[in-house]
Design a protein around this motif. Structure first.
Motif, mmCIF file in Angstrom:
data_model
loop_
_atom_site.group_PDB
_atom_site.id
_atom_site.type_symbol
_atom_site.label_atom_id
_atom_site.label_comp_id
_atom_site.label_asym_id
_atom_site.label_seq_id
_atom_site.Cartn_x
_atom_site.Cartn_y
_atom_site.Cartn_z
ATOM 1 N N GLY A 84 0.840 -1.187 0.000
ATOM 2 C CA GLY A 84 0.000 0.000 0.000
ATOM 3 C C GLY A 84 0.872 1.232 0.000
ATOM 4 N N PRO A 85 0.286 2.419 0.081
ATOM 5 C CA PRO A 85 1.085 3.639 0.162
ATOM 6 C C PRO A 85 2.019 3.594 1.370
ATOM 7 C CG PRO A 85 -1.235 4.142 -0.239
ATOM 8 C CD PRO A 85 -1.159 2.678 0.048
ATOM 9 N N ASP A 86 3.120 4.323 1.283
ATOM 10 C CA ASP A 86 4.115 4.289 2.354
ATOM 11 C C ASP A 86 3.548 4.725 3.701
ATOM 12 O OD1 ASP A 86 6.034 3.379 0.611
ATOM 13 O OD2 ASP A 86 6.744 5.391 0.095
ATOM 14 N N HIS A 87 2.492 5.542 3.686
ATOM 15 C CA HIS A 87 1.901 6.023 4.947
ATOM 16 C C HIS A 87 0.758 5.127 5.436
ATOM 17 C CE1 HIS A 87 -0.599 7.706 1.705
ATOM 18 N NE2 HIS A 87 -1.592 7.555 2.568
ATOM 19 N N ALA A 88 0.444 4.062 4.688
ATOM 20 C CA ALA A 88 -0.698 3.215 5.033
ATOM 21 C C ALA A 88 -0.453 2.455 6.327
ATOM 22 C CB ALA A 88 -0.983 2.233 3.896
ATOM 23 N N GLU A 89 -1.524 2.280 7.099
ATOM 24 C CA GLU A 89 -1.482 1.508 8.335
ATOM 25 C C GLU A 89 -2.397 0.294 8.191
ATOM 26 O OE1 GLU A 89 0.443 1.972 10.917
ATOM 27 O OE2 GLU A 89 1.352 3.762 10.033
ATOM 28 N N PRO A 90 -2.088 -0.801 8.877
ATOM 29 C CA PRO A 90 -2.938 -2.003 8.775
ATOM 30 C C PRO A 90 -4.380 -1.717 9.177
ATOM 31 C CG PRO A 90 -0.850 -2.539 9.827
ATOM 32 C CD PRO A 90 -0.896 -1.049 9.706
ATOM 33 N N SER A 91 -5.312 -2.337 8.457
ATOM 34 C CA SER A 91 -6.730 -2.134 8.734
ATOM 35 C C SER A 91 -7.212 -2.953 9.922
ATOM 36 C CB SER A 91 -7.554 -2.503 7.493
ATOM 37 O OG SER A 91 -7.154 -1.758 6.368
ATOM 38 N N PHE A 92 -6.485 -4.011 10.266
ATOM 39 C CA PHE A 92 -6.906 -4.902 11.348
ATOM 40 C C PHE A 92 -5.754 -5.133 12.310
ATOM 41 C CE2 PHE A 92 -9.335 -6.029 7.540
ATOM 42 C CZ PHE A 92 -10.636 -5.945 8.009
ATOM 43 N N SER A 93 -6.104 -5.389 13.557
ATOM 44 C CA SER A 93 -5.087 -5.746 14.541
ATOM 45 C C SER A 93 -4.458 -7.070 14.157
ATOM 46 C CB SER A 93 -5.710 -5.863 15.930
ATOM 47 O OG SER A 93 -6.608 -6.968 15.982
ATOM 48 N N PHE A 94 -3.285 -7.357 14.734
ATOM 49 C CA PHE A 94 -2.606 -8.605 14.381
ATOM 50 C C PHE A 94 -3.468 -9.808 14.737
ATOM 51 C CE2 PHE A 94 0.184 -12.213 15.244
ATOM 52 C CZ PHE A 94 0.919 -12.260 14.072
ATOM 53 N N LEU A 160 0.515 -12.161 -1.900
ATOM 54 C CA LEU A 160 1.543 -11.121 -1.971
ATOM 55 C C LEU A 160 1.525 -10.419 -3.327
ATOM 56 C CD1 LEU A 160 3.839 -9.791 -0.444
ATOM 57 C CD2 LEU A 160 5.360 -11.612 -1.239
ATOM 58 N N ILE A 161 1.409 -11.193 -4.391
ATOM 59 C CA ILE A 161 1.357 -10.609 -5.739
ATOM 60 C C ILE A 161 0.122 -9.720 -5.891
ATOM 61 C CG2 ILE A 161 1.066 -11.160 -8.181
ATOM 62 C CD1 ILE A 161 2.723 -13.705 -7.647
ATOM 63 N N LEU A 162 -1.030 -10.220 -5.459
ATOM 64 C CA LEU A 162 -2.262 -9.451 -5.586
ATOM 65 C C LEU A 162 -2.212 -8.172 -4.757
ATOM 66 C CD1 LEU A 162 -4.987 -12.251 -5.493
ATOM 67 C CD2 LEU A 162 -4.106 -11.036 -7.470
ATOM 68 N N THR A 174 -7.849 -8.965 -8.388
ATOM 69 C CA THR A 174 -8.226 -10.254 -8.948
ATOM 70 C C THR A 174 -6.978 -10.911 -9.523
ATOM 71 O OG1 THR A 174 -8.774 -9.273 -11.085
ATOM 72 C CG2 THR A 174 -10.569 -9.509 -9.509
ATOM 73 N N LEU A 175 -7.098 -12.203 -9.833
ATOM 74 C CA LEU A 175 -5.912 -12.956 -10.219
ATOM 75 C C LEU A 175 -5.291 -12.445 -11.518
ATOM 76 C CD1 LEU A 175 -4.414 -15.353 -8.937
ATOM 77 C CD2 LEU A 175 -5.510 -16.813 -10.626
ATOM 78 N N ILE A 338 -6.629 -13.006 1.692
ATOM 79 C CA ILE A 338 -5.495 -12.565 2.509
ATOM 80 C C ILE A 338 -4.982 -11.214 2.034
ATOM 81 C CG2 ILE A 338 -3.113 -13.093 3.167
ATOM 82 C CD1 ILE A 338 -3.839 -16.046 3.102
ATOM 83 N N ALA A 339 -4.928 -11.015 0.713
ATOM 84 C CA ALA A 339 -4.513 -9.715 0.182
ATOM 85 C C ALA A 339 -5.478 -8.620 0.633
ATOM 86 C CB ALA A 339 -4.450 -9.777 -1.344
ATOM 87 N N ARG A 340 -6.766 -8.941 0.622
ATOM 88 C CA ARG A 340 -7.782 -7.950 1.003
ATOM 89 C C ARG A 340 -7.614 -7.464 2.433
ATOM 90 N NH1 ARG A 340 -10.430 -4.829 2.914
ATOM 91 N NH2 ARG A 340 -12.660 -4.336 2.703
#
Length: 385
Positions: A84-94, A160-162, A174-175, A338-340
């Motif tokens: 994601g963008p360099d400033h992006a933060e995870p959407s969910f906790s670990f 990872l690719i997606l 999508t694939l 997982i990518a989502r």
């Protein structure tokens, strides 16, 4: 435009060529197997045998390269790149992230094969005498091998690719986006539609396999507890019920339905795992886990490339190659999910969370259930297992 209008979520649409193309092919394949079951069985069996005979080396090499690539990306300097963008933060906790990816990646397979696979290898090993101490050791090594790093690496490489192309290059999640460096803008045309249709077909039949195994186990468990008849009719009803529950969880959304259901699922699984460890041969299981892990790691290279070329056996096609094909068939669906849920994480965090952490928990699970079952057969005369 008002604030309320501006905050409205985008309308959900479908891709007609992909949707209708995959739906037609699925109905044709299902119809063929329903109306011509014997011919379908013969043709599919012949096709499977041909693939196992002529392409087994390709499966083995491909999965080995996938594992090496994922490990390299996570451990190298590329691990600092964000999905994601360099400033992006995870959407969910670990915790929530791990619960969702673990539930999507393995789920009911662990419940079925946690006991079934170690016992089957113990009683019918690919080589050597069945029912011995050596057979028990080899059974756990093989189970670890099939459910360990290789399986999660297949999911990880697709996800990872997606995630990389989707979040850093704004391509569709999508694939087809995975092939953008090769076919470029043609991913938006017939080539891209074909890739997505192929991914949907693989996912549908991969899910059908897992659901079939799971329903057999649920039916057997309900028969044991409440006397429910083991029959095709009961299993069809269970499939409908399970599919309805899954549909409800999807309809409630990622944050409310899937996340919470995954957390509850993981919590219940951990409770069951702890109970089996504490109520069973606890110290023995801890010792076996350490030894199983050592045996798995020490034999990993040999097992990864072992095609039994000098001692041909049908076991390879029925187990290892079946698993690699199964994980690959699941990878579009699981990888996309997982990518989502992985936006904002670095590649190193991603590889650690998707490859190493779930593998560790999976190996603990297989030891607890597999070694307990083998111990009950060897030392407590539980022949029914």
């Amino acid at each position: 435009m008002s604030q309320s209008e501006n905050s409205m979520p985008p309308r959900q649409t479908i891709n007609p060529p992909v949707f209708f193309g995959s739906a037609i092919l699925i109905f044709l394949l299902v119809g063929y197997t329903v109306f011509f079951p014997e011919d379908a069985n013969n043709r599919f069996t012949h096709l499977q045998s041909s693939i196992m005979t002529n392409a087994s080396w390709f499966y083995v090499m491909a999965v080995a390269l996938i594992l090496l690539c994922v490990a390299f990306l996570g451990l190298s300097r590329y691990g600092d790149i964000k999905l994601g963008p360099d400033h992006a933060e995870p959407s969910f906790s670990f915790g929530s992230w791990f619960a969702m990816l673990f539930s999507a990646g393995m789920g009911i397979g662990l419940m079925f094969f946690g006991v079934a696979e170690p016992v089957m290898h113990f009683l019918s090993p690919p080589l050597g005498e069945a029912g011995t101490i050596e057979a028990a050791k080899e059974a756990m090594k093989l189970t670890f091998f099939h459910w360990g790093l290789h399986a999660w690496a297949i999911y990880a490489i697709v996800a990872l690719i997606l995630a990389f192309f989707g979040y850093r290059h704004d391509l569709p999640l999508t694939l087809r986006s995975a092939l953008y460096p090769i076919i470029g803008d043609r991913i938006y045309g017939i080539a891209g539609h074909t890739i997505d249709v192929f991914a949907i077909l693989g996912t549908i039949f991969g899910v059908a396999t897992a659901l079939g195994y799971g329903v057999l186990q649920v039916n057997s468990g309900l028969n044991y507890l409440f006397g429910l008849e083991i029959s095709t009719q009961a299993q069809v009803i269970l499939i409908i019920a399970i599919t309805a529950l899954a549909t409800i969880s999807v309809a409630t959304g990622l944050d409310k339905g899937i996340r919470r259901l995954s957390e509850v699922n993981l919590l219940l699984a951990l409770m069951l795992l702890v109970m089996v460890v504490l109520l069973g041969p606890t110290v023995l299981l801890l010792q076996m886990f350490v030894q199983n892990t050592g045996g798995y790691l020490s034999d990993m290279v040999g097992k990864t490339f072992n095609l039994y070329a000098y001692e041909p056996t049908e076991w390879l096609g029925g187990w290892t190659l079946f698993y690699w094909a199964w994980w690959l068939s699941w990878s579009p669906f699981v990888g996309m999910f997982i990518a989502r849920i992985s936006r904002g994480r670095t590649i190193r965090e991603f590889v650690t969370g998707v490859l190493f952490v779930p593998t560790g928990l999976t190996l603990i699970w297989m030891t607890a259930f597999g070694n307990t079952a083998i111990d009950m057969i060897m030392n407590h005369d539980m022949a029914s297992l």
